[in-house]
Structure formats: structure tokens, C-alpha cells
Design a protein around this motif. Structure first.
Motif, short mmCIF file in Angstrom:
data_model
loop_
_atom_site.label_atom_id
_atom_site.label_comp_id
_atom_site.label_asym_id
_atom_site.label_seq_id
_atom_site.Cartn_x
_atom_site.Cartn_y
_atom_site.Cartn_z
N GLY A 12 0.82 -1.22 0.00
CA GLY A 12 0.00 0.00 0.00
C GLY A 12 0.84 1.25 0.00
N LEU A 13 1.91 1.25 0.79
CA LEU A 13 2.79 2.41 0.89
C LEU A 13 3.59 2.66 -0.38
N ARG A 14 3.84 1.61 -1.16
CA ARG A 14 4.66 1.74 -2.37
C ARG A 14 3.87 1.78 -3.67
N THR A 15 2.53 1.71 -3.56
CA THR A 15 1.71 1.81 -4.78
C THR A 15 0.84 3.07 -4.78
N GLY A 16 0.48 3.56 -3.59
CA GLY A 16 -0.39 4.75 -3.53
C GLY A 16 -1.85 4.43 -3.77
N ARG B 234 -5.68 3.10 -2.87
CA ARG B 234 -6.55 3.05 -1.71
C ARG B 234 -6.61 1.62 -1.19
N VAL B 235 -6.96 1.47 0.10
CA VAL B 235 -7.00 0.13 0.69
C VAL B 235 -8.00 -0.76 -0.04
N SER B 236 -9.09 -0.19 -0.52
CA SER B 236 -10.09 -0.97 -1.24
C SER B 236 -9.55 -1.52 -2.55
N ASP B 237 -8.46 -0.93 -3.03
CA ASP B 237 -7.84 -1.38 -4.28
C ASP B 237 -6.65 -2.30 -4.06
N ILE C 5 2.26 -2.73 -12.10
CA ILE C 5 1.00 -3.11 -11.47
C ILE C 5 -0.09 -2.26 -12.11
N GLU C 6 -1.08 -2.91 -12.69
CA GLU C 6 -2.18 -2.20 -13.34
C GLU C 6 -3.47 -2.50 -12.60
N LYS C 7 -4.25 -1.42 -12.29
CA LYS C 7 -5.49 -1.60 -11.52
C LYS C 7 -6.52 -0.57 -11.93
N GLN C 8 -7.74 -1.05 -12.19
CA GLN C 8 -8.87 -0.15 -12.42
C GLN C 8 -9.41 0.20 -11.03
N THR C 9 -9.22 1.43 -10.58
CA THR C 9 -9.56 1.78 -9.21
C THR C 9 -11.07 1.86 -9.01
N LEU C 10 -11.52 1.46 -7.81
CA LEU C 10 -12.95 1.39 -7.52
C LEU C 10 -13.60 2.76 -7.44
N LYS C 11 -12.94 3.72 -6.80
CA LYS C 11 -13.57 5.02 -6.54
C LYS C 11 -13.68 5.86 -7.81
N THR C 12 -12.66 5.85 -8.63
CA THR C 12 -12.65 6.75 -9.79
C THR C 12 -12.87 6.04 -11.13
N ASP C 13 -12.88 4.69 -11.13
CA ASP C 13 -12.95 3.93 -12.38
C ASP C 13 -11.84 4.34 -13.33
N PHE C 14 -10.73 4.80 -12.76
CA PHE C 14 -9.61 5.30 -13.56
C PHE C 14 -8.48 4.27 -13.52
N GLU D 271 -0.90 5.01 17.27
CA GLU D 271 -2.34 4.96 17.52
C GLU D 271 -3.14 5.66 16.41
N LEU D 272 -2.49 6.52 15.64
CA LEU D 272 -3.18 7.28 14.59
C LEU D 272 -3.04 6.65 13.21
N VAL D 273 -2.33 5.53 13.14
CA VAL D 273 -2.10 4.89 11.85
C VAL D 273 -3.37 4.18 11.37
N THR D 274 -3.81 4.52 10.16
CA THR D 274 -4.94 3.83 9.51
C THR D 274 -4.54 3.52 8.08
N SER D 275 -5.38 2.79 7.39
CA SER D 275 -5.06 2.37 6.02
C SER D 275 -4.80 3.55 5.08
N HIS D 276 -5.44 4.69 5.33
CA HIS D 276 -5.29 5.82 4.41
C HIS D 276 -3.89 6.43 4.46
N ILE D 277 -3.12 6.07 5.49
CA ILE D 277 -1.76 6.60 5.59
C ILE D 277 -0.90 6.10 4.43
#
Length: 435
Positions: A265-269, A271-274, A288-297, A374-380
Motif C-alpha cells: 500500500g505504501l509503495r503503490t499509492g 486506496r486500501v479498497s484497491d 502493477i495495473e489496476k482499475q480503481t474502484l472510486k474513480t474507475d480510472f 495509535e493514529l495509523v490507519t489504512s489511508h496513511i
């Protein structure tokens, strides 16, 4: 001889002599119509003056307010009748009942009528329309966007319950804006950014209604009808911290597995859902090629050396699948294990005492200083990716991967501190002197 037009007349009356009696409103026009409906207002016996057309002095009800409202109703009905002539409306008992209900802020049970008068009813109609509405790109509106509209509707309904008043579209004044924000802050314990999201939705609903020619307060267009916000104190992981995570040894398999996903996650940028859905099928010619869920991009990114090592360690496969929730839980443990204990400003979900839907305890964001782990979440992951690359490659390239549409949005997203900017300048000057 000049012929005068016979005007429609309205009159209030009491029909019974019980301890409490309902006030009725009779509206007639020569032989065209003679209709009557209940106003829904009751007064004690013998406190009505037919000649004065008003409630007499009494301690049992607020008679001055009732009298004022009755005069307003009579005026409103007459005005609505004149307007009806232009619309060729049928004047009957249903028409009168509908107008009385509208005047007293009561739903008419006519879906189309209520949707152009009452805020919550309009939002319900807006949401239903949004479910099948296409965007400029000819795509359906995202499900999460519809969900946010629904949450905003629920906040409006909660506000109406709190104020014991049903809001009309014409009520969305600056006074409403102040009271609504105060309610969300003091009663709902929400932070400014969350409140801002609800106000933004309200502005969207108002703009939509205004464009349709629906009667609505124009004060939503004023600058004073602002969107609350506060500067977020989100954190990110720098290169040193990421390398600490990568090089750490975890005896527990579940932490080793989560750490590998963390590095991906940290090296691809993504989202966690992707990134948690990546499979070997997404590995194409060293990318790594991915059609992202949020933007369909479609996003294409080269494989980082650390990600390559993880794939080789797992015989070309990605780590074992885990849920978003478990990922969030495990990466906090990972960061605690490598002692990311620096006290930093931030916000995290914490239980607070608050009654909502009959429950005593709910959860809200709490702003304070916390140990960093304690503040670390997937969006980091995505934020760290963007922040660490900023200044090293061109901003447009990073934005194409993160999906930010404007540079101003991107710059607000990355989390480089003033000291880090100063360190960058220091390094630049040092390298310039060597050269």
C-alpha cells in the motif's frame, strides 16, 4: 351601473360545545364552491368569538399566537386562491386541506406537493432521482455519494426532532445555518470537517431546487452560509519509518502478512479498497495495473523493489487476503512493535457519552496528541506515497496516480511539515555548494 366582482370569503367557526372544540375554516365563493376543513387547532369551550373571529383571553392556550396564525391562514388561503386561477386548479375540499396543512408546516401526504415545500421531502426525492441520474461522464452517481446524501437527510431529521419543527425550503436562512451548525457541534459532537460535508450537501440540494424554479430561501447563496472546516492533522510515514516497517521481523504470521500488504500500500499509492484486492493478474510487464474502484480510472505503476521482494518471497503471489478492518487493526500493532511512539497532533475515534437513537455511548473523532502508532490507519498508505514523492518527481505524475484533479487539492492532501520543507532547502543548498 358598474358591476363588482364577488370575492371569495373565508370564515372560522366552532361546530361543537364540548370542553375542547376544533376551529374549522369555511371558504366559499357565491355558487362556485363552498368548502370547509378543520384547522387542527383546538380551544376551550366558550372562548371563541364568532363576531371578532378570534379566540378570547384564556390561560389554557396561547390565544394571541393562535389568533395571529388564523389571520395568517386566512390571508394565505386567499392568496393561494388567486394563484390557483393562473394554474386552473380545481378548488375543492382536498385543495383547501392541502393549503391548510402547508401553512401549518404539516405534510399533505401528496408526495409531489410535499417534495417542493419541505426540505426533508425534497431530499428524499433528490436521492431517488440521484440513484438513476448520470454524471457528465455518463456514469451513475457513486453509491457512497448516495449514502452521504442519506446521512445528511438523517441529520436534518434529527435537527427537526430537536427543534420540534418541520423545515420548509424557504426556511433555509442564515439563522437556520447558525442553529444547524450549533446543533451538530453541541448535540451531535461532530467536528467542523464533518459538519462541512453536510452543509455542502445542503448547498447542492438548494442549488438543484433553485434551478428547478422551486420556492426557496436565497440566503444559501450568501458567503455567510459558509462550509465549516478545520485544518486536518493527518499523519504520514517518511522513508525511514517505511524502511523500518519493511525490515522488521515478525514471528506472528498474521503480522508478517499484514506488514507485506502495508508495504504494498505504501509503495503503490492505491486506496486500501484497491491494493487489498491485487492479484497476480494485475502484474503486467513489470508494472502493477489496476482499475480503481472510486474513480474507475486505470492506474499503472512500476513495481517498487520492496514490493518485488515481497512477491518473490511469496513465489510471485500477493499476501493472504484480509479484511480492511483487520488490516487497520494489525498495522497499528506493527507500528507499535517498531516503536513509532512520537507524540503527534491528530484525531482518532473515541467513545463519548451521547444519546443517539436511544444509545448512551457513541463514537466521535477526538482531537489531541497521541502516540503516532495509535493514529495509523489504512489511508496513511496513499498519503505517505504522495508526500514522499512530492518534490522528487513532477506533481502531475503523482496526481495521475493518486487521482487528485487539481494541484490545490493535492497540495492540501500531502503532509510535509514546515521543518521538512526547510530541511529540503538545506539539502539543496548543501548539494549546490558541492557542485
Amino acid at each position: 351601473m358598474r358591476k363588482y366582482e364577488i370575492m371569495a370569503t373565508g370564515k372560522f367557526r366552532i361546530k361543537t360545545t364540548n370542553d375542547w372544540n376544533t376551529i374549522f375554516y369555511r371558504f366559499k365563493h357565491s355558487n362556485q364552491f363552498d368548502i370547509e376543513c378543520s384547522t387542527g387547532i383546538q380551544i376551550p369551550n366558550k372562548r371563541w368569538s364568532d363576531s371578532k373571529q378570534e379566540v378570547l383571553s384564556t390561560n389554557d392556550v396561547n390565544y394571541t399566537d393562535i389568533n395571529s396564525r388564523l389571520k395568517g391562514l386566512d390571508s394565505s388561503i386567499r392568496k393561494e386562491y388567486e394563484n390557483s386561477k393562473l394554474k386552473s386548479e380545481t378548488i375543492n375540499t382536498s385543495w383547501l386541506k392541502e393549503k391548510i396543512n402547508i401553512y401549518f408546516n404539516r405534510e399533505t401526504k401528496n408526495v409531489d406537493v410535499d417534495a417542493i415545500i419541505f426540505l426533508s421531502n425534497y431530499i428524499v426525492a433528490f436521492i431517488e432521482e440521484a440513484k438513476t441520474k448520470k454524471t457528465r461522464n455518463n456514469t451513475l452517481i457513486k453509491h457512497r455519494t448516495i449514502q452521504h446524501y442519506t446521512t445528511t437527510l438523517n441529520k436534518i431529521l434529527a435537527f427537526e426532532t430537536h427543534t420540534r419543527s418541520k423545515l420548509k425550503l424557504v426556511d433555509l436562512s442564515l439563522n437556520f445555518h447558525t442553529k444547524f451548525i450549533e446543533f451538530l457541534e453541541t448535540e451531535q459532537k461532530l467536528n467542523p470537517n464533518t459538519i462541512g460535508g453536510y452543509v455542502d450537501d445542503l448547498k447542492l440540494f438548494c442549488n438543484n431546487a433553485d434551478k428547478k424554479g422551486i420556492a426557496i430561501s436565497k440566503e444559501f447563496k450568501l458567503s455567510e452560509f459558509y462550509t465549516p472546516s478545520n485544518k486536518t492533522k493527518d499523519i504520514y510515514l517518511n522513508e525511514k519509518e517505511i524502511n523500518q516497517i519493511y525490515n522488521a521481523v515478525f514471528e506472528q504470521d498474521y503480522l508478517d502478512n499484514a506488514r507485506d500488504w502495508f508495504i504494498i500500500g505504501l509503495r503503490t499509492g492505491f486506496r486500501v479498497s484497491d491494493f487489498l484486492k491485487l492479484t497476480p493478474k494485475n502484474l503486467i510487464d513489470g508494472f502493477i495495473e489496476k482499475q480503481t474502484l472510486k474513480t474507475d480510472f486505470p492506474v499503472i505503476i512500476p513495481i517498487h523493489d520492496q514490493v518485488k521482494a515481497i512477491l518473490e518471497k511469496r513465489n510471485g503471489d500477493f499476501p493472504r487476503k484480509i479484511s480492511d478492518q483487520k488490516f487497520n487493526d494489525y498495522i497499528k500493532i506493527i507500528c507499535k512493535e517498531i516503536e513509532l511512539n512520537e507524540m503527534v497532533d491528530g484525531a482518532k475515534i473515541a467513545p463519548i457519552k451521547l444519546k443517539e437513537n436511544g444509545k448512551e455511548v457513541i463514537h466521535r473523532k477526538k482531537f489531541d496528541k497521541f502516540p503516532k502508532h495509535e493514529l495509523v490507519t489504512s489511508h496513511i498508505c496513499r498519503r505517505s506515497f504522495a508526500t514522499n514523492l512530492y518534490g522528487k518527481i513532477d506533481t502531475l505524475t503523482i496526481m495521475k496516480i493518486t487521482g487528485h484533479k487539481t494541484e490545490s487539492q493535492f497540495l492540501a492532501y500531502i503532509k510535509i511539515t514546515p521543518r521538512e520543507y526547510a530541511e529540503k532547502l538545506k539539502t539543496y543548498w548543501k548539494n549546490a555548494q558541492i557542485a
